[in-house]
Design an enzyme around this catalytic site. Structure first.
Site, PDB file in Angstrom:
ATOM      1  N   ILE A 266      45.682  15.527 101.630  1.00  0.00           N
ATOM      2  CA  ILE A 266      46.537  15.090 100.542  1.00  0.00           C
ATOM      3  C   ILE A 266      45.916  15.610  99.244  1.00  0.00           C
ATOM      4  CG2 ILE A 266      47.617  13.156  99.382  1.00  0.00           C
ATOM      5  CD1 ILE A 266      48.457  13.595 102.352  1.00  0.00           C
ATOM      6  N   LYS A 267      46.677  16.408  98.511  1.00  0.00           N
ATOM      7  CA  LYS A 267      46.170  16.997  97.278  1.00  0.00           C
ATOM      8  C   LYS A 267      46.386  16.042  96.101  1.00  0.00           C
ATOM      9  CE  LYS A 267      46.401  21.477  96.423  1.00  0.00           C
ATOM     10  NZ  LYS A 267      46.930  22.855  96.230  1.00  0.00           N
ATOM     11  N   ILE A 268      45.296  15.830  95.370  1.00  0.00           N
ATOM     12  CA  ILE A 268      45.330  14.982  94.176  1.00  0.00           C
ATOM     13  C   ILE A 268      44.709  15.779  93.033  1.00  0.00           C
ATOM     14  CG2 ILE A 268      44.429  12.874  93.113  1.00  0.00           C
ATOM     15  CD1 ILE A 268      44.408  11.601  95.878  1.00  0.00           C
TER      16      ILE A 268
END
Length: 437
Positions: free
Chosen positions: A207-209
């Site tokens: 999950i890219k943050i």
């Protein structure tokens, strides 16, 4: 996949890609001239050679199903096996089976972002059937977007599952980003990451943050929940250190007895740094300033790797290792050359080191396969990198300003891509509804 162009050496040889058993070429190209047009009917590859661009190769998203076969070892295999750097691909579109030849060629993971999906969904017919079904089922446009994206991510995760399993979770990841609208929303980002992780439901998804100040606490919280994260849009050493600390804090706060399945990469952007600093150097205009053009990004990256080595050592880290923790690997992002005057592997060749990832879009990937050099370079001359970094400061380059400006531009760019795609999907949905009336 999407456009590969302006390779400096257009004559690919069979040792780079290997041979295919199929009578229809799917990935191998022997390009000997610069003045023809040809389309391989039914294959994965469309060639459009522009006479005005010497031997320019363009590969576009195909509409057919892909299937892969074994290829000979490439520079990408050599990079991983001898230097411990994982080559990933910075692109994703349908059909995801187009990734199979790239996996055969040594690609070990995939990154995506809102700009990539905006281009993929808006320029391909491959999404039409699912889109129509979702709209006719009464889904709102935000929901439609995420259904389209999640399917691509799930399908790509399946393709990389073998690599993930063989490396015990070391590689084989596919990254998907939370909504860029949440870049300033700490709690919203946490909730979006939890939802997206559950929605994709694949062990090898990242999950890219974004590494914005409001999202640093989000990273800690999401890691503590046992969700693996790709931290993106890192442009400065100070923000990178905050990202590492968030990862370590998250691991320590997790309460998990086995930390081996909670992993992360820190995406440190490269070429965009030179794009901005080169402009500042040209404004200064002195011989010393002009001589530093094209050197800032890789110098800062070398210092980032030095920081990485220091932070992932010592008593604090060793205590986490005893619980199975894995290092948050540095990932070099924005590796395509923005200035055509620079070598096309400028942001790949000098950034090779163990326990790192290099994610490359088409142009950088194919250039590196064709004529990249494989050697440990990232820490070959740390003192030189420190000298360049200091020299830029003495000339008045404010690294804090550079990092903040590039972060703002990066977030804004992703927001615009996201909003543009949602607008185009809404228009498309309205047309479908009118047709069905």
């Amino acid at each position: 996949m999407t456009s590969i162009c302006k390779l400096s050496n257009p004559c690919f040889n069979s040792t780079s890609y290997g041979s295919r058993s199929s009578s229809t070429p799917k990935f191998v190209v022997h390009l000997r001239t610069s003045t023809f047009n040809h389309t391989l009917s039914g294959s994965k590859l469309s060639l459009v050679i522009n006479p005005s661009i010497r031997a320019s190769l363009c590969v576009k998203c195909s509409q057919a199903d892909g299937n892969g076969s074994s290829v000979k070892k490439t520079t990408l295999h050599h990079l991983y096996e001898t230097q411990g750097q994982s080559p990933w691909y910075d692109n994703l579109c349908r059909p995801v089976t187009d990734l199979i030849p790239l996996i055969d060629s040594g690609v070990r993971g995939v990154t995506s972002n809102p700009a990539i999906f905006q281009k993929a969904i808006s320029t391909s017919n491959a999404y039409n059937d699912q889109f129509r079904e979702l709209v006719q089922a009464g889904k709102d446009i935000d929901s439609v977007y995420w259904e389209l994206v999640v399917k691509d991510i799930q399908d790509a995760c399946k393709l990389f599952e073998t690599i993930y399993d063989k490396t015990d979770g070391g590689d084989g990841y596919v990254s998907v980003e939370v909504s860029p609208r949440l870049a300033d929303d700490t709690e919203g980002t946490v909730e979006a990451a939890k939802w997206l992780h559950k929605k994709v439901e694949r062990s090898n998804v990242y999950i890219k943050i974004p590494a914005t100040a409001p999202c640093i606490p989000s990273i800690k919280e999401v890691i503590s929940l046992g969700i693996s994260v790709n931290v993106t849009l890192i442009f400065s050493l100070s923000r990178y250190e905050a990202v590492i600390d968030a990862y370590l804090d998250g691991l320590e706060a997790s309460g998990l007895s086995d930390l081996s399945r909670v992993t992360s990469v820190a995406s440190f952007f490269v070429s965009r740094v030179d794009t901005l600093i080169d402009k500042l150097l040209e404004k200064i205009g002195t011989p010393e300033a002009l001589d530093l053009r094209g050197k800032a990004a890789n110098a800062q990256a070398a210092l980032a790797y030095d920081l990485y080595q220091k932070k992932f050592s010592g008593p604090r880290w060793e205590a986490l290792v005893k619980k199975g923790a894995k290092k948050q690997r540095l990932l070099w992002a924005s590796t395509s050359v923005k200035n055509p005057a620079y070598p096309d592997t400028l942001y790949v060749d000098p950034l090779i080191g163990p326990d790192t990832v290099s994610t490359m879009p088409d142009q950088a990937l194919q250039a590196f396969i064709d004529h990249g050099s494989v050697a440990r370079t990232i820490d070959a001359n740390l003192s030189e990198a420190e000298g360049i970094y200091s020299a830029l400061e003495k000339l008045g380059i404010d690294w804090g300003f550079v990092g903040s400006q590039l972060e703002l531009e990066g977030v804004d760019s992703f927001k615009k891509s996201f909003d543009s795609l949602l607008d185009s999907l809404q228009e498309k949905a309205n047309t479908l509804k009118l047709v069905s009336l």
